[in-house]
Design a protein around this motif. Sequence first.
Motif, PDB file in Angstrom:
ATOM      1  N   PHE A   1      73.107  90.659 -13.327  1.00 21.02           N
ATOM      2  CA  PHE A   1      72.921  91.693 -13.230  1.00 21.02           C
ATOM      3  C   PHE A   1      71.967  92.080 -14.507  1.00 21.02           C
ATOM      4  N   THR A   2      72.590  91.598 -15.459  1.00 23.45           N
ATOM      5  CA  THR A   2      72.262  91.388 -16.990  1.00 23.45           C
ATOM      6  C   THR A   2      70.981  90.852 -16.823  1.00 23.45           C
ATOM      7  N   ARG A   3      70.714  89.259 -16.848  1.00 20.98           N
ATOM      8  CA  ARG A   3      70.104  88.496 -16.612  1.00 20.98           C
ATOM      9  C   ARG A   3      68.450  89.183 -16.200  1.00 20.98           C
ATOM     10  N   THR A   4      68.883  89.844 -15.092  1.00 16.34           N
ATOM     11  CA  THR A   4      67.461  90.405 -14.406  1.00 16.34           C
ATOM     12  C   THR A   4      67.140  91.591 -14.663  1.00 16.34           C
ATOM     13  N   ALA A   5      68.205  92.314 -15.911  1.00 22.39           N
ATOM     14  CA  ALA A   5      67.033  93.501 -16.827  1.00 22.39           C
ATOM     15  C   ALA A   5      66.922  93.160 -17.828  1.00 22.39           C
ATOM     16  N   LEU A   6      67.095  92.254 -18.461  1.00 22.18           N
ATOM     17  CA  LEU A   6      66.583  91.662 -19.595  1.00 22.18           C
ATOM     18  C   LEU A   6      65.443  91.355 -19.260  1.00 22.18           C
ATOM     19  N   SER A   7      64.681  90.637 -18.038  1.00 24.38           N
ATOM     20  CA  SER A   7      62.967  90.216 -18.059  1.00 24.38           C
ATOM     21  C   SER A   7      62.694  91.663 -17.300  1.00 24.38           C
ATOM     22  N   SER A   8      63.283  93.158 -17.178  1.00 23.70           N
ATOM     23  CA  SER A   8      62.438  93.771 -16.616  1.00 23.70           C
ATOM     24  C   SER A   8      61.605  94.901 -17.836  1.00 23.70           C
ATOM     25  N   GLN A   9      60.819  95.083 -18.181  1.00 26.65           N
ATOM     26  CA  GLN A   9      60.252  95.587 -18.849  1.00 26.65           C
ATOM     27  C   GLN A   9      60.188  96.687 -19.221  1.00 26.65           C
TER      28      GLN A   9
END
Length: 565
Positions: free
Chosen positions: A285-293
């Motif tokens: 979930f954190t990795r996905t969030a980090l890719s979010s602008q």
Amino acid sequence: MALRSRKRQQITGVLLAIVVLATRIPFIDKMLFEFDSIDFAVALVRFDLSQVTPHMPGYIIHILFGRLIYALLNNPHRAFLAVSILLSIGSVLALWRAAYHLRGERVALITALLWISAPMFWFYGEVETVYPHEAFFASVILWLGISLYRNRESAWRVIGLFVALSLATGARQSSLLFFVPAVIYIMIVSKQSARVWMLAVASFTVVTTGWTLELFHEAGGFAAYLKFAQAEHIYRSQSVLFGNPIGEHVAVMGKVALYLIAGGFSCWIVAAIALVGFRKRCLAFTRTALSSQTFRFVVLVAQVPLLFYVLIYFMKAGYLLNVLPSVFLCGGVLVDQIAIWLAQNAKQKLADRYILTRPLITRRAIILTSMLVVLQVCWFVVPLPGKEEERFRDAASQDSFSASVAKRYTNKGERTLAILNRVFAYTSTAGVTCNDATNEKIFGALIHEWYQSPKPVTVLDTWWSRYAYVYMPFQQTYDIRTYPNARLAVGVEKDYLRHNVQDSVILLAHDSRTLILIRGDHPNLPQLATQVHLRPINMLKYLELYEIMDSTFSMQWNGVRFLKQ
């Protein structure tokens, strides 16, 4: 359907505002909170940077907002309390809508409830300081930035974002440095046109020009303001980057870390639950969030000021109120995500595979949020070790972040209580009640001495500095503070007049009584006691009031001599 949804949102917003009022009003302080609060109160009627009313860089938006409320209430204390409460309401509503645009209505409610009950944010809604502006404008910028990313053709959001940036800068000039990177980032990733950029810059310029001209006018002109700005070097007083000792810098970093942990402790608990209970899913979930602008924008709003506090300068816990909205926004999202993971686990164990998942998520989100809110409320209102008034004003506790703190205590338990004391000072009702207790005891003694005295009373004030300018305008007060130029400030009469005393000798009226207000651990107190005959009037552990009994005396203080002949 859209109309019904809007009506529901309006009702929710009103209820949130009522909750803020219901939680703030019962705990508001009785007297102005600190030196800065006095500076702002005096600035309502006399803006004078040379007399530190207010202190640099002027906080003109804060003063103008205070004057607006002061015109209605005619009370400086209540006026700035109203400012703090109104800004608290605005911060809650803005962060609520920011969370809605980030991840929906459920996350919006979770975030709003956590933020309302956040102890540090709650505390600064009870006292008269400038820091609620930090919380308000950080929340507004988060809301407008995220909603602009979702609605990229919205011109009013662009204008609102840049107007908010300008007003935030007028309230606290450091906000320009702190928020510009995030504002520029969201404008770029939302792919705004050149025309929109021009509209944004024009909006910022017009508003900034307005409050800047007012600031220069009240400061006595651009040249006068520039002179004060050039003399301001306090931001150089902590960092190793400006030649300060590494030990002092490390102590400041520890102070930032401790207040950040205490200010957002419920969010750190949620993060620990996610990492321990759902490690693999949490990392994914954190990795996905980090890719979010949008997530990067949320982090950037908090990251720049936090880096400044760690690397350059940090003084008070309230500074972190421009960091904590991002922390609680992320915390609200994580509470919701944990509720989803719990619901997924529960559904796998149920025999009925057709049961609706949403009610399972909502139920768990309510339970998690309620537990965190109760924990935060208990932190704020329940008596805990470290909140005791006697310890609260202990001199060693006041210096609990100094590099030599370990030398001040005989055991680790004492050090722990002192650190807790500093934390609770800005995250609980103890910070309000203990401060009021100090003020009431000392002012009770001063008022008693003034009314009982057949002679005029002169006060030499070495600690409270400016409280008498608001609460005792009928007496003359000499503000003995160790300014580098060894000047003293003198307050006279009801309009809070002050002027710098240029002479090195100050003559006190022969027929007056002279009182001196001083900390018991003040380094000059032993020398003072050998020079003049002191009669104790009101002895507290942390602040003491004496009468100088000598009918004639000569007293030296920081290069300035007081004579009574």
